[in-house]
Structure formats: structure tokens, C-alpha cells
Design a protein around this motif. Structure first.
Motif, PDB file in Angstrom:
ATOM      1  N   ILE A 299      40.319  44.973  30.337  1.00 11.64           N
ATOM      2  CA  ILE A 299      40.736  44.000  31.354  1.00 11.64           C
ATOM      3  C   ILE A 299      39.779  42.816  31.392  1.00 11.64           C
ATOM      4  O   ILE A 299      40.192  41.652  31.384  1.00 11.64           O
ATOM      5  CB  ILE A 299      40.828  44.675  32.745  1.00 11.64           C
ATOM      6  CG1 ILE A 299      41.986  45.681  32.775  1.00 11.64           C
ATOM      7  CG2 ILE A 299      41.024  43.618  33.840  1.00 11.64           C
ATOM      8  CD1 ILE A 299      42.037  46.519  34.041  1.00 11.64           C
ATOM      9  N   VAL A 300      38.478  43.117  31.429  1.00 13.94           N
ATOM     10  CA  VAL A 300      37.482  42.054  31.590  1.00 13.94           C
ATOM     11  C   VAL A 300      37.316  41.250  30.306  1.00 13.94           C
ATOM     12  O   VAL A 300      37.399  40.005  30.321  1.00 13.94           O
ATOM     13  CB  VAL A 300      36.128  42.644  32.031  1.00 13.94           C
ATOM     14  CG1 VAL A 300      35.040  41.549  32.043  1.00 13.94           C
ATOM     15  CG2 VAL A 300      36.243  43.282  33.414  1.00 13.94           C
TER      16      VAL A 300
ATOM     17  N   MET B 264      41.497  40.577  28.456  1.00 14.25           N
ATOM     18  CA  MET B 264      42.476  39.843  29.256  1.00 14.25           C
ATOM     19  C   MET B 264      41.864  38.654  29.989  1.00 14.25           C
ATOM     20  O   MET B 264      42.554  37.667  30.268  1.00 14.25           O
ATOM     21  CB  MET B 264      43.152  40.798  30.249  1.00 14.25           C
ATOM     22  CG  MET B 264      43.881  41.955  29.583  1.00 14.25           C
ATOM     23  SD  MET B 264      44.776  43.006  30.744  1.00 14.25           S
ATOM     24  CE  MET B 264      46.069  41.885  31.260  1.00 14.25           C
ATOM     25  N   TYR B 265      40.558  38.751  30.322  1.00 12.78           N
ATOM     26  CA  TYR B 265      39.898  37.662  31.058  1.00 12.78           C
ATOM     27  C   TYR B 265      38.686  37.110  30.315  1.00 12.78           C
ATOM     28  O   TYR B 265      37.781  36.550  30.928  1.00 12.78           O
ATOM     29  CB  TYR B 265      39.512  38.142  32.466  1.00 12.78           C
ATOM     30  CG  TYR B 265      40.718  38.352  33.350  1.00 12.78           C
ATOM     31  CD1 TYR B 265      41.294  37.291  34.033  1.00 12.78           C
ATOM     32  CD2 TYR B 265      41.299  39.609  33.478  1.00 12.78           C
ATOM     33  CE1 TYR B 265      42.412  37.469  34.841  1.00 12.78           C
ATOM     34  CE2 TYR B 265      42.423  39.797  34.272  1.00 12.78           C
ATOM     35  CZ  TYR B 265      42.971  38.730  34.953  1.00 12.78           C
ATOM     36  OH  TYR B 265      44.090  38.913  35.745  1.00 12.78           O
TER      37      TYR B 265
ATOM     38  N   TRP C 124      40.737  43.412  39.878  1.00  7.58           N
ATOM     39  CA  TRP C 124      41.843  44.096  39.193  1.00  7.58           C
ATOM     40  C   TRP C 124      41.445  45.424  38.564  1.00  7.58           C
ATOM     41  O   TRP C 124      42.250  46.379  38.604  1.00  7.58           O
ATOM     42  CB  TRP C 124      42.487  43.168  38.163  1.00  7.58           C
ATOM     43  CG  TRP C 124      43.186  42.015  38.834  1.00  7.58           C
ATOM     44  CD1 TRP C 124      42.962  40.690  38.644  1.00  7.58           C
ATOM     45  CD2 TRP C 124      44.189  42.092  39.864  1.00  7.58           C
ATOM     46  NE1 TRP C 124      43.754  39.929  39.466  1.00  7.58           N
ATOM     47  CE2 TRP C 124      44.526  40.776  40.230  1.00  7.58           C
ATOM     48  CE3 TRP C 124      44.823  43.148  40.504  1.00  7.58           C
ATOM     49  CZ2 TRP C 124      45.471  40.485  41.199  1.00  7.58           C
ATOM     50  CZ3 TRP C 124      45.770  42.861  41.483  1.00  7.58           C
ATOM     51  CH2 TRP C 124      46.085  41.551  41.822  1.00  7.58           C
ATOM     52  N   PRO C 125      40.238  45.571  37.989  1.00  4.12           N
ATOM     53  CA  PRO C 125      39.865  46.913  37.528  1.00  4.12           C
ATOM     54  C   PRO C 125      39.853  47.943  38.649  1.00  4.12           C
ATOM     55  O   PRO C 125      40.288  49.091  38.458  1.00  4.12           O
ATOM     56  CB  PRO C 125      38.461  46.702  36.940  1.00  4.12           C
ATOM     57  CG  PRO C 125      38.449  45.266  36.521  1.00  4.12           C
ATOM     58  CD  PRO C 125      39.243  44.555  37.573  1.00  4.12           C
TER      59      PRO C 125
ATOM     60  N   VAL D 194      38.548  49.188  31.847  1.00  2.00           N
ATOM     61  CA  VAL D 194      37.822  48.111  32.530  1.00  2.00           C
ATOM     62  C   VAL D 194      37.350  47.069  31.523  1.00  2.00           C
ATOM     63  O   VAL D 194      37.490  45.855  31.740  1.00  2.00           O
ATOM     64  CB  VAL D 194      36.625  48.677  33.321  1.00  2.00           C
ATOM     65  CG1 VAL D 194      35.789  47.546  33.919  1.00  2.00           C
ATOM     66  CG2 VAL D 194      37.112  49.622  34.419  1.00  2.00           C
TER      67      VAL D 194
ATOM     68  N   LYS E 202      47.581  40.563  26.943  1.00  2.00           N
ATOM     69  CA  LYS E 202      47.418  39.406  27.836  1.00  2.00           C
ATOM     70  C   LYS E 202      48.538  38.388  27.670  1.00  2.00           C
ATOM     71  O   LYS E 202      48.933  37.737  28.651  1.00  2.00           O
ATOM     72  CB  LYS E 202      46.056  38.758  27.631  1.00  2.00           C
ATOM     73  CG  LYS E 202      45.764  38.212  26.249  1.00  2.00           C
ATOM     74  CD  LYS E 202      44.361  37.629  26.201  1.00  2.00           C
ATOM     75  CE  LYS E 202      43.996  37.132  24.809  1.00  2.00           C
ATOM     76  NZ  LYS E 202      42.608  36.599  24.768  1.00  2.00           N
TER      77      LYS E 202
ATOM     78  N   ALA F 210      38.237  38.355  36.300  1.00  2.00           N
ATOM     79  CA  ALA F 210      38.880  39.670  36.397  1.00  2.00           C
ATOM     80  C   ALA F 210      38.945  40.153  37.832  1.00  2.00           C
ATOM     81  O   ALA F 210      39.866  40.884  38.226  1.00  2.00           O
ATOM     82  CB  ALA F 210      38.143  40.685  35.532  1.00  2.00           C
TER      83      ALA F 210
ATOM     84  N   SER G 140      34.960  37.468  31.534  1.00  2.00           N
ATOM     85  CA  SER G 140      34.551  36.973  32.851  1.00  2.00           C
ATOM     86  C   SER G 140      34.852  38.013  33.932  1.00  2.00           C
ATOM     87  O   SER G 140      36.018  38.240  34.280  1.00  2.00           O
ATOM     88  CB  SER G 140      35.266  35.664  33.178  1.00  2.00           C
ATOM     89  OG  SER G 140      35.001  35.273  34.515  1.00  2.00           O
ATOM     90  N   TYR G 141      33.793  38.627  34.467  1.00  2.00           N
ATOM     91  CA  TYR G 141      33.975  39.552  35.586  1.00  2.00           C
ATOM     92  C   TYR G 141      34.504  38.821  36.812  1.00  2.00           C
ATOM     93  O   TYR G 141      35.244  39.374  37.619  1.00  2.00           O
ATOM     94  CB  TYR G 141      32.651  40.247  35.920  1.00  2.00           C
ATOM     95  CG  TYR G 141      32.312  41.394  34.995  1.00  2.00           C
ATOM     96  CD1 TYR G 141      32.811  42.671  35.227  1.00  2.00           C
ATOM     97  CD2 TYR G 141      31.501  41.209  33.888  1.00  2.00           C
ATOM     98  CE1 TYR G 141      32.507  43.737  34.390  1.00  2.00           C
ATOM     99  CE2 TYR G 141      31.185  42.257  33.033  1.00  2.00           C
ATOM    100  CZ  TYR G 141      31.695  43.521  33.295  1.00  2.00           C
ATOM    101  OH  TYR G 141      31.395  44.565  32.452  1.00  2.00           O
TER     102      TYR G 141
END
Length: 521
Positions: A275-276, A279-280, A290-291, A272, A343, A287, A283-284
Motif C-alpha cells: 500500500i505504502v 500504491m502511494y 488506509w493500512p 502495508v 494502483k 497512504a 509516502s506514509y
């Protein structure tokens, strides 16, 4: 491939398998939801100090570790018209459901000290009820069939149903904060606690009503369970634990489980964070869901694809080989995460014709679906039709899902075989409850250690979840840890199980000797 055909009397009817699977769903949904509520919503919804939230998650587990073996001993030696396990499962499911609901009926304006003591006290009471439910349920599963391969089929079915919980739990992070669903997060927690508590009662009692264990009416050497025999019972409990610890095949199962599960749990939250924050860019909002989708699809593939394959592997090559193969496949999956969670590679894939086509197809589906989801109050489930989907994060799932999918399916089946070996060596009573309690104690110990070491790894790599901009070095180190830790522990588990010798042939010989000694149970 196994050439021993399962006798009709040893086959578990599909209705009993489903009822046992319903119990496994509750075994997963309760700790999963409890962990989310304590580790996340106590912090965000009620503002509890992180240190206290950690203690609320950890301290009751000490009490839980003590009660599990006691409950195993009690259920092994219980005499009742309903069997050794079923009365406790029935009562424990009801107590667990009610107390889980009551644990989270907290006022928005309650003081922090009140919240801490309320959750601590009610959680300890809840864990008593949960132990009454969970420990006999596990023991019941070990004794529902005496057939080597049917045990695997039973555990495969039950664990597939149990995975449904992990399809639901990740969405709590999305549903509860959704302003279109609940006015406040605290209202969301209280409502979801009611839903989970109700599910616990409804589904939790099904194994007690419909599952059948061995006929224990003539089982020898069972101890009397009452207050007068408390001291002697504690001595017998200790003797039983010592006997269990001397069972070498069982100790291998415990060791391998501790390694695989602890390695997985150590990095469970890292995906998680990657990803946040990688990859992002922290920014929740970007994101999005997707998690949650990642964890849900993982559970779906585990339940409906991986576990059935593992069951077939065990029937063809034996349980030990099936475990080694599935664990090796999981290592390959962990290694594949380096590219799946890159990413730049995800961005490049979305620029290909295949990526654009997949994004367009999913975008069209949710463009039509989103208004319907809004109307029924499920806007939290929607996907922005114009968003790029990180497709490659799903690429490693079919491989690393073999790790957890194979672990509990095969280990629980092999523990049932070990119970036969123990009866052959130590006589009656059979100790399925004690074996189950010790095995799950190892699982809980792994969870507790993982919580501590997981935080330590985050600190070592320099990751701070309160800082949006993480350095590239920090995120790369976190990605490496996310791969290396579970791969290393899985490799050690393969080494532990390499010379595991309780094969189908030996299990058949043990069963034949037991039947000659005391007849069919």
C-alpha cells in the motif's frame, strides 16, 4: 447436515461464552500490542538497534515454548475447590496486566543497554504470567462442553470477540505518533501500556469468575503437584507429550495450523508495504490511515460475517469439510489481491461513476465528522474528504478472511474432540491443558519462523523499507510473494486435512464409550 441435537446440559450459556470470549480478546490484544511496541516503537521512539529489537522479540519465545507444556501439565493435574484452570487464569491475568504496564514505563533518556535489559527481563516475567493465563484458558475452552457442534459454536463466539483486538491493534501505529493525542511517542507507548494492562486485568479475570469446566473432583490418576514430585512430574510430562504426539488426528491439526498460520504471518506486513511503497510511492503521509483501515475492516468482516458462516458450514457439512472449503476460499482471496492492490485499477475505478459516488459519500460523512473527531482528540481517525479511496484493496477481504477465520474456530473445536479420543485411548487424567499447550506451541513456532523467513523474502525480492523509491520489479515480486506464499501453504494444509477422520459420528461414538466407562463429567 448434522441430525444430532445438542442436549441442554451440553449447551454453554451466553454469559459463559461472553466471558470466555473476553479471555480470547486478551489472548490477542497482548501479543498484538507487544509486537507493535517491540518491532516499531522501540526502533522509532527509543532508537534501539534493529538487531536488538529482533532479539527482544525472539529470544523470550524460547523460554515461552518451554513453560507452555509445563503449565498445561500443571493445570491438567491441579486439585482445587475452584477447578483445574480457573485459579491460574485469575492470577495470570492480574500478573500479565501489571507486568505489561511495567515493561513499557521507560524514561525518554534511558540508555539503550538499560532499555534492552529492562524489556528483556520484564518480558520474560510477563510471559510467565501470560502462560499462567493463556494455557489454562485454552484448556478450559476445550472442556466447557462435550458436544461436537456446541464446541464449534463456543469457539466461533470466542474467536469473533477475539477479532476485536485486531480491529484495535493497527491503530496503535496511528494513535501513538499523533501529536494532537500525545506529546511524544514514548508518552504514547507508556499510556497505551497502562490502558492495555488494565484491560488485561478487567477482561482477563472474567473466564475465571464465570466459566465452568468439567467436574474434576473425582478425576482419576492425577499427579501431585509440588517440589517433592518435581522429577517424577517431569517424567510424566514427557510421557504425556509423547502420547499427544502419537495422536494422528491431532498431529494433522497441528500440521495444518502451522501451514496456514505460518503462510499468513510470513506476508502479514507485506500488505502495508505494498500500500505504502507501491500504491502511494513510498509516502506514509499519502497512504495515511488506509493500512489501518485495511486491517480493521479485515478483522470486522472476519468477526461478524466470516466466522458465523464457518460455524454454520461446520454444523451442516462437518468440521473437516468446513475447513477445506474455507481454506480454498482464502486461496481465491489471496489470488484476487493481484487486482485489488493494482494502483492503476484503483485509479480507474475512482474515475467511474460508482467510484466517484462512493468517494463523495464518504467525503461528505467525514467532512461533517472530522470537526467532532478533532474536538474529542480523535483526529487520527479522520479521513481527508478530498482524498481518493483505494476501494479495490478491500475487495479480496471477504474471501481471504475465511483462512484465519476458519483456522482457529475449527481447529480449536476439533482439538476438543481429540481430547476425548485421547481419554479413550490413554485414560485419565484428561489432558486439555497439554493439548492446548502443544497446539499453541506450534502456532508460536510458526510465528518465529515467519519472522525469519519474512525478512529473508524481503531481502530476496530486493525490498528495503528505508528506501522510498522501490523499483517496479521489486514491488511486483513482493506482490507475487504476497499471493503465492500463503496460497501454497494453504493448499498444503488442505492436503494434510483431506483424510482427517474424526467425524461427528465417530466423536459421538467416543463420547458414548467414555460415558459408559466413567459417567458424565
Amino acid at each position: 447436515m448434522s441430525n444430532i441435537k445438542t442436549a441442554e446440559r451440553d449447551k454453554v450459556p451466553i454469559g459463559q461464552k461472553a466471558a470466555f470470549g473476553a479471555g480470547h480478546f486478551i489472548l490477542n490484544i497482548l501479543p498484538g500490542t507487544l509486537g507493535v511496541f517491540i518491532q516499531f516503537f522501540l526502533l522509532t521512539a527509543w532508537g534501539v538497534d534493529p538487531l536488538w529489537a529482533g532479539l527482544l522479540g525472539g529470544l523470550p519465545r524460547i523460554f515461552d515454548a518451554i513453560t507452555d507444556p509445563i503449565m498445561g501439565f500443571i493445570s491438567d493435574n491441579t486439585k482445587s475447590r475452584w477447578g483445574r484452570r480457573r485459579p491460574y487464569i485469575f492470577i495470570g491475568a492480574i500478573i500479565s496486566g501489571i507486568l505489561f504496564f511495567l515493561m513499557w514505563q521507560l524514561d525518554d533518556n534511558a540508555s539503550q543497554s538499560y532499555i534492552i535489559w529492562h524489556v528483556m527481563v520484564v518480558q520474560i516475567l510477563f510471559l510467565v504470567g501470560n502462560t499462567m493465563f493463556a494455557t489454562p484458558l485454552v484448556g478450559l475452552g476445550y472442556e466447557m462442553t462435550s458436544d461436537y457442534n456446541e464446541r464449534t459454536r463456543l469457539m466461533s463466539f470466542a474467536n469473533s470477540m477475539g477479532q476485536i483486538a485486531w480491529m484495535i491493534v493497527p491503530w496503535l501505529y496511528v494513535i501513538i505518533p499523533d501529536s494532537n493525542t500525545f506529546n511524544t511517542q514514548t508518552e504514547g507507548v507508556r499510556t497505551m501500556a497502562l490502558i492495555v494492562g488494565t484491560m488485561c486485568v478487567v477482561f482477563g479475570i472474567l473466564p475465571a469468575l464465570f466459566c465452568k469446566g468439567i467436574d474434576s473432583s473425582h478425576m482419576e490418576n492425577r499427579k501431585k503437584i509440588n517440589f517433592k514430585t518435581l522429577a517424577s512430574n517431569m517424567k510424566e510430562l514427557f510421557v504425556g507429550i509423547v502420547q499427544v504426539s502419537k495422536n494422528k488426528p491431532f498431529m494433522k491439526l497441528c500440521g495444518a495450523t502451522f501451514l496456514v498460520f505460518n503462510g499468513f504471518q510470513l506476508v502479514a506486513a507485506f500488505g502495508v508495504f505494498i500500500i505504502v511503497f507501491y500504491m502511494y510511492s513510498g509516502s506514509y503521509e499519502l497512504a495515511g490511515t488506509w493500512p489501518a483501515w485495511f486491517n480493521t475492516i479485515n478483522a470486522m468482516i472476519t468477526a461478524f460475517l466470516v466466522i458465523p458462516i464457518i460455524s454454520k458450514m461446520a454444523g451442516k457439512w462437518g468440521k473437516r469439510k468446513a475447513f477445506i472449503i474455507s481454506t480454498a476460499l482464502s486461496i481465491a482471496g489471496y489470488l484476487l489481491k493481484w487486482w485489488g492492490f493494482d494502483k492503476e485499477l484503483n485509479s480507474k475505478f475512482n474515475e467511474t461513476g460508482l467510484g466517484k459516488g462512493l468517494n463523495s459519500a464518504i467525503g461528505s460523512i467525514f467532512e461533517a465528522l472530522n470537526p467532532i473527531l478533532d474536538d474529542i482528540g480523535m483526529s487520527w481517525f479522520s479521513i481527508d474528504p478530498g482524498s481518493e479511496i483505494p476501494w479495490l484493496i478491500f475487495l479480496p477481504i471477504p474471501l481471504f478472511a475465511f483462512g484465519m477465520g476458519g483456522l482457529f474456530t475449527l481447529m480449536m473445536s476439533m482439538t476438543a474432540d481429540v481430547c476425548d479420543l485421547d481419554e479413550l485411548e490413554n485414560g485419565m487424567p484428561r489432558k486439555e491443558g497439554t493439548f492446548g499447550a502443544i497446539y499453541w506451541w506450534m502456532v508460536k513456532l510458526g510465528q518465529a519462523i515467519a519472522l525469519v523467513l519474512g525478512g529473508l523474502i524481503l531481502k530476496i525480492v530486493g525490498f528495503d523499507p528505508n528506501v522510498t523509491e522501490q523499483s517496479l520489479e521489486t514491488m511486483n515480486n513482493l506482490r507475487i510473494a504476497d499471493i503465492v506464499v500463503p496460497s501454497f501453504t494453504a493448499a498444503l494444509a488442505i492436503w494434510v486435512m483431506w483424510k482427517y477422520d474424526l467425524t461427528e459420528k465417530r466423536a459421538k461414538e467416543i463420547k458414548t464409550k467414555l460415558i459408559e466407562r466413567r459417567g458424565e463429567l
